[in-house]
Design a protein around this motif. Structure first.
Motif, PDB file in Angstrom:
ATOM      1  N   GLU A 163    -123.172 -10.108 -59.807  1.00 51.04           N
ATOM      2  CA  GLU A 163    -123.591  -8.709 -59.931  1.00 51.04           C
ATOM      3  C   GLU A 163    -124.013  -8.475 -61.374  1.00 51.04           C
ATOM      4  O   GLU A 163    -123.291  -8.829 -62.303  1.00 51.04           O
ATOM      5  N   ALA A 164    -125.188  -7.886 -61.541  1.00 51.70           N
ATOM      6  CA  ALA A 164    -125.697  -7.593 -62.883  1.00 51.70           C
ATOM      7  C   ALA A 164    -125.966  -6.096 -63.004  1.00 51.70           C
ATOM      8  O   ALA A 164    -126.485  -5.474 -62.072  1.00 51.70           O
ATOM      9  N   THR A 165    -125.606  -5.546 -64.156  1.00 47.47           N
ATOM     10  CA  THR A 165    -125.853  -4.144 -64.461  1.00 47.47           C
ATOM     11  C   THR A 165    -126.662  -4.082 -65.742  1.00 47.47           C
ATOM     12  O   THR A 165    -126.336  -4.763 -66.719  1.00 47.47           O
ATOM     13  N   ASN A 204    -129.850 -17.461 -63.038  1.00 40.36           N
ATOM     14  CA  ASN A 204    -130.622 -16.849 -64.112  1.00 40.36           C
ATOM     15  C   ASN A 204    -130.698 -15.357 -63.820  1.00 40.36           C
ATOM     16  O   ASN A 204    -131.086 -14.959 -62.715  1.00 40.36           O
ATOM     17  N   VAL A 205    -130.313 -14.546 -64.794  1.00 37.60           N
ATOM     18  CA  VAL A 205    -130.330 -13.092 -64.640  1.00 37.60           C
ATOM     19  C   VAL A 205    -131.255 -12.522 -65.701  1.00 37.60           C
ATOM     20  O   VAL A 205    -131.123 -12.839 -66.882  1.00 37.60           O
ATOM     21  N   PHE A 228    -128.778 -10.656 -79.088  1.00 37.01           N
ATOM     22  CA  PHE A 228    -129.848  -9.995 -79.812  1.00 37.01           C
ATOM     23  C   PHE A 228    -131.116 -10.835 -79.920  1.00 37.01           C
ATOM     24  O   PHE A 228    -132.192 -10.316 -80.167  1.00 37.01           O
ATOM     25  N   LEU A 229    -130.999 -12.154 -79.730  1.00 39.57           N
ATOM     26  CA  LEU A 229    -132.175 -13.010 -79.857  1.00 39.57           C
ATOM     27  C   LEU A 229    -133.206 -12.759 -78.773  1.00 39.57           C
ATOM     28  O   LEU A 229    -134.400 -12.905 -78.991  1.00 39.57           O
ATOM     29  N   ASN A 230    -132.780 -12.377 -77.569  1.00 41.75           N
ATOM     30  CA  ASN A 230    -133.758 -12.087 -76.515  1.00 41.75           C
ATOM     31  C   ASN A 230    -133.627 -10.652 -76.026  1.00 41.75           C
ATOM     32  O   ASN A 230    -133.942 -10.343 -74.892  1.00 41.75           O
ATOM     33  N   ASP A 231    -133.133  -9.756 -76.876  1.00 36.56           N
ATOM     34  CA  ASP A 231    -133.000  -8.328 -76.567  1.00 36.56           C
ATOM     35  C   ASP A 231    -132.172  -8.067 -75.322  1.00 36.56           C
ATOM     36  O   ASP A 231    -132.417  -7.120 -74.592  1.00 36.56           O
ATOM     37  N   ASN A 232    -131.201  -8.942 -75.045  1.00 34.44           N
ATOM     38  CA  ASN A 232    -130.316  -8.795 -73.887  1.00 34.44           C
ATOM     39  C   ASN A 232    -131.068  -8.808 -72.569  1.00 34.44           C
ATOM     40  O   ASN A 232    -130.599  -8.271 -71.578  1.00 34.44           O
ATOM     41  N   ARG A 233    -132.230  -9.385 -72.526  1.00 37.87           N
ATOM     42  CA  ARG A 233    -133.060  -9.363 -71.317  1.00 37.87           C
ATOM     43  C   ARG A 233    -132.840 -10.559 -70.395  1.00 37.87           C
ATOM     44  O   ARG A 233    -133.305 -10.558 -69.273  1.00 37.87           O
ATOM     45  N   GLN A 234    -132.145 -11.590 -70.856  1.00 29.17           N
ATOM     46  CA  GLN A 234    -131.973 -12.776 -70.028  1.00 29.17           C
ATOM     47  C   GLN A 234    -130.615 -13.419 -70.294  1.00 29.17           C
ATOM     48  O   GLN A 234    -130.144 -13.461 -71.423  1.00 29.17           O
ATOM     49  N   LYS A 235    -130.016 -13.919 -69.209  1.00 27.16           N
ATOM     50  CA  LYS A 235    -128.751 -14.648 -69.326  1.00 27.16           C
ATOM     51  C   LYS A 235    -128.771 -15.782 -68.313  1.00 27.16           C
ATOM     52  O   LYS A 235    -129.023 -15.576 -67.131  1.00 27.16           O
ATOM     53  N   ASN A 236    -128.546 -16.998 -68.790  1.00 25.85           N
ATOM     54  CA  ASN A 236    -128.409 -18.156 -67.913  1.00 25.85           C
ATOM     55  C   ASN A 236    -126.925 -18.417 -67.715  1.00 25.85           C
ATOM     56  O   ASN A 236    -126.200 -18.620 -68.681  1.00 25.85           O
ATOM     57  N   LEU A 237    -126.499 -18.400 -66.463  1.00 27.72           N
ATOM     58  CA  LEU A 237    -125.107 -18.681 -66.139  1.00 27.72           C
ATOM     59  C   LEU A 237    -124.961 -20.147 -65.779  1.00 27.72           C
ATOM     60  O   LEU A 237    -125.712 -20.655 -64.939  1.00 27.72           O
ATOM     61  N   ALA A 296    -133.979  -2.527 -61.343  1.00 32.03           N
ATOM     62  CA  ALA A 296    -132.722  -3.288 -61.343  1.00 32.03           C
ATOM     63  C   ALA A 296    -132.967  -4.688 -61.889  1.00 32.03           C
ATOM     64  O   ALA A 296    -134.083  -5.201 -61.833  1.00 32.03           O
ATOM     65  N   PRO A 297    -131.916  -5.325 -62.394  1.00 33.62           N
ATOM     66  CA  PRO A 297    -132.042  -6.716 -62.856  1.00 33.62           C
ATOM     67  C   PRO A 297    -132.450  -7.646 -61.705  1.00 33.62           C
ATOM     68  O   PRO A 297    -132.284  -7.323 -60.539  1.00 33.62           O
ATOM     69  N   THR A 298    -132.955  -8.819 -62.078  1.00 31.72           N
ATOM     70  CA  THR A 298    -133.330  -9.848 -61.114  1.00 31.72           C
ATOM     71  C   THR A 298    -132.354 -11.012 -61.261  1.00 31.72           C
ATOM     72  O   THR A 298    -132.109 -11.473 -62.373  1.00 31.72           O
ATOM     73  N   ILE A 299    -131.827 -11.482 -60.126  1.00 33.11           N
ATOM     74  CA  ILE A 299    -130.864 -12.584 -60.124  1.00 33.11           C
ATOM     75  C   ILE A 299    -131.416 -13.713 -59.269  1.00 33.11           C
ATOM     76  O   ILE A 299    -131.804 -13.492 -58.124  1.00 33.11           O
ATOM     77  N   THR A 300    -131.438 -14.921 -59.826  1.00 31.30           N
ATOM     78  CA  THR A 300    -131.865 -16.109 -59.086  1.00 31.30           C
ATOM     79  C   THR A 300    -130.757 -17.151 -59.180  1.00 31.30           C
ATOM     80  O   THR A 300    -130.460 -17.644 -60.262  1.00 31.30           O
ATOM     81  N   ILE A 301    -130.144 -17.458 -58.032  1.00 28.57           N
ATOM     82  CA  ILE A 301    -129.104 -18.489 -57.979  1.00 28.57           C
ATOM     83  C   ILE A 301    -129.783 -19.804 -57.623  1.00 28.57           C
ATOM     84  O   ILE A 301    -130.390 -19.933 -56.570  1.00 28.57           O
ATOM     85  N   SER A 302    -129.672 -20.778 -58.525  1.00 26.27           N
ATOM     86  CA  SER A 302    -130.317 -22.076 -58.280  1.00 26.27           C
ATOM     87  C   SER A 302    -129.337 -23.130 -57.763  1.00 26.27           C
ATOM     88  O   SER A 302    -129.753 -24.116 -57.157  1.00 26.27           O
TER      89      SER A 302
END
Length: 136
Positions: free
Chosen positions: A118-120, A57-58, A89-98, A32-38
């Protein structure tokens, strides 16, 4: 010319010999994805009308598909803040900063609010992380 044809034939035969049957195996993504709320921190206190800086950070080992963010007020009503299909596409959809700024209504009821991410990922694995804030 004959030497060139023979060299090409030898190269082609080596290419077939180098092929491996293991290429047909498919590794399923079960992580599953990893979610860190800062921000905000858990149990932070705000006043009605304040702006809550929501930062998270997801990440996922293979690729993220969708991220949703919502707030549940003290009465149990849920309000969606973000519903984002990931196309990076720059990071292969592996990371998203909210980085979201959520303005609390001036007439926001006093009590505990739960902010949830929630991340899928691309294989349908889900993760959820929440933080509780208080409006006084």
């Amino acid at each position: 010319m004959k030497k060139l044809n023979w060299l090409f034939l030898m190269f082609l035969s080596f290419a077939f010999v180098a092929c491996d049957d293991d290429d047909d195996e498919v590794d399923l993504d079960v992580t599953a994805p990893t979610i860190t709320i800062s921000s905000p921190t858990d149990n932070a206190v705000y006043a009605a009308g304040d702006v809550v800086e929501f930062r998270a950070n997801v990440t996922d080992n293979e690729g993220l598909e969708n991220i949703k963010v919502w707030v549940t007020n003290p009465g149990g009503t849920t309000s969606e803040i973000e519903d984002d299909d990931i196309n990076d596409f720059l990071n292969d959809n592996r990371q998203k900063n909210l980085e979201l700024d959520v303005t609390l209504p001036a007439d926001a009821p006093v009590g505990a609010y739960v902010m949830t991410v929630e991340a899928t990922d691309e294989q349908g694995n889900n993760a959820e992380e929440s933080v509780t804030i208080t409006v006084e």
